[in-house]
Design an enzyme around this catalytic site. Sequence first.
Site, mmCIF file in Angstrom:
data_model
loop_
_atom_site.group_PDB
_atom_site.id
_atom_site.type_symbol
_atom_site.label_atom_id
_atom_site.label_comp_id
_atom_site.label_asym_id
_atom_site.label_seq_id
_atom_site.Cartn_x
_atom_site.Cartn_y
_atom_site.Cartn_z
ATOM 1 N N ASP A 134 40.553 28.428 -13.995
ATOM 2 C CA ASP A 134 41.759 29.214 -13.769
ATOM 3 C C ASP A 134 42.973 28.489 -14.350
ATOM 4 O O ASP A 134 43.134 27.276 -14.160
ATOM 5 C CB ASP A 134 41.935 29.422 -12.262
ATOM 6 C CG ASP A 134 43.159 30.232 -11.916
ATOM 7 O OD1 ASP A 134 43.199 31.422 -12.268
ATOM 8 O OD2 ASP A 134 44.077 29.677 -11.286
ATOM 9 N N GLU A 164 40.607 30.099 -18.908
ATOM 10 C CA GLU A 164 41.696 31.061 -18.947
ATOM 11 C C GLU A 164 42.832 30.305 -19.647
ATOM 12 O O GLU A 164 43.529 29.513 -19.015
ATOM 13 C CB GLU A 164 42.103 31.476 -17.531
ATOM 14 C CG GLU A 164 43.187 32.534 -17.516
ATOM 15 C CD GLU A 164 43.621 32.915 -16.108
ATOM 16 O OE1 GLU A 164 43.879 34.102 -15.867
ATOM 17 O OE2 GLU A 164 43.711 32.008 -15.254
#
Length: 707
Positions: free
Chosen positions: A359, A400
């Site tokens: 993330d 990401e």
Amino acid sequence: MKQPLTNNRTSDRAPDNSSPKRPRWEETEGTPLPLGATWIEEQQAFNFAVYAEHAETVTLLLYSAADLANPILTFQFDFLRNKSGRVWHCRLPLEEMRGARYYGYSVSGQAVSELHRFDPDKVLLDPYAKCVFFPPEFDRNRAIGPGPNAGKAPLGVLTGHDIAFDWSGDVSTPRESDAIIYELHVKGFTKNPNSGVHPSHAGTYYGLIEKIPYLKDLGITVLELMPIFQRDPQEHDYWGYMPLNFFAPHAQYASTRDDDGQHVEFRNMVKALHKAGIRVVLDVVYNHTCEGDHRGPTYSLKGFDPGYYMLSSDPGNPYANYSGTGNTLNFSQAQVRKIVLDSLRYWKKDMHIDGFRFDLASVFSRNADGTLNWGDAPVFSEIAGDPELGQLWRVALIAEPWDVGGYQLGRGFPGVAWLQWNARFRDDVRRFVKGDAAMVPDLMRRIYGSDDLFPDSRADAYHPYQSVNFINTHDGFTLYDLVSYNQKRNWKNGHNNQDGMDENYSWNCGHEGDDGAPPEVLALRRKQVKNFCCLLLLSNGIPMFRAGDEFLNTQFGNNNPYNQDNETGWLDWSQFQANQDIFRFFKHMIAFRKSHPSLCRSRFWREDISWYGTGPTVDLSPDSRSLAYCLHGASQADDDIYVMINAYWQELQFRIQEGSPQDWLRIVDTGLPSPEDFSQPGAPLQHPTYQVAPRALVVLVRCGRRT
């Protein structure tokens, strides 16, 4: 001077020069590695080690199950005996621990800065705890501000000396051209009473095991689990992106409330998925923690050392906030990189996880002052050089590649061998299907594998599989909501509809929401969903879609239900029964992709792709909303695939540019009703032209061309 003989014989034995038997140094002092509470089987003892560079005193607190407020035993570390460098450590025999089951720490010292002041009244959670226990009186508010939180703080569980798991026979199946990533939320996948799992397993790891036959039937090969790290159960963080700890599985996803039951249940889930041929990828959050900014709770890292977090020059907001959640881990610090690598190794080695999706991974690239390191951020080389983690490749390390203040998609991201979530694919495909002008050239790039972002020049040498293609994820509209709402409806989140993305490139097909939607609008929505499905699964790269999209699950227009632990955030399995035609289409398209390795390749298609329009050339003008292409499969021992795409609102006639009509079988026509929309084994063509319906896509296959 001669010594008198004690007898009339001299001894032929060597003198005993050995030292008296005494405990080894590590037995009396402990060792600084590994960090955490580690069971030493041969000594029947626990080794405790914790990083606290600036602390003056560190005290280990041991608790019994009967009294969670008053320690049954305390051990104050002596820096002359129990400290090595910046790590405090000790070793305690089990027989001296008085039946202790839980543990925490108290740390004191001089204030390091105005921001960081040690609070010896706070019971701190070991950052390396493998299991976290929340007392019945747990209170998040007691961790905020000064004052004691004994009996109300999360504690580590002393595990390892009574836990065993049989991993025999566990094999993870490698995935390449058949990789289909399916993103799901462990709780939301089965929590709804209509999920069909046993009520005692609803919303748990075991509930997911019960759904494995469904996943196999759909054709999933890689499962990406939204965060399962232990988090604060009182923070109302349904999605899981506010971790408390990087090692412990979230206990509230277990069907048992035993202290360490979640480990057994989680491992059983992983082993069952592997047995079904499904790899497991964890969505991991290492960029921040749930401790928030200076107003947030002190649970763990804050209390041990100020170096874990990046600081800002703004006195009013002293914590740098590139995560958008209050704090940001400081990857310029060796101890931060170490805890992340240790966590990754643990999940890979002990829990048999196959890969990780990181993330807001641009945080990994940030220097101590917040600037982005575009070249050689240390954590990437450390992961690549690790004997365990360096073997994770292909559908294993997924970034990401952005954070709140940085965007590094493609070759801008320092993890050159990593896979990346491709947000350009998402946006360009959405805009094309929506009907925006001038999108044909961009769509061609995305279908081809995004070589503009992942170039395979001699200097760069990227691969198309490094692009993880997706239309939508947990963060945004569901696929059905994407074709049903022009505007987000996030009022239930409690932020006056100000949260969530504003620009979604969505189109409601002529009517906002479901209430009163006419039949022609509902039919168009189903067609658009199938168009999205086709473009995703016909593109080079690794496809990913979110759970429930295959049967039109809705969040009623909420594109950010991060705190909706209810029917909004849970999958509604009644939609699976109501939308069997959509499920059938997804299932067949997944099988089609897996049976045609020509689509997903390690390399770009190059000379194997021929681009066309309704005629022999592609119309690249801004007004164009159509194209066609033929992907030749001989080099991959595969069939040829001819695709005609019409995003225009009127019917278009395409002339097939290769072969004769009899060579081709129509497999897909999203303009036809189910079951004709996917025809197996295929319908033969009769004419060299094909009328493609408005906003529809057609797939032909030419068999017998393999070499």
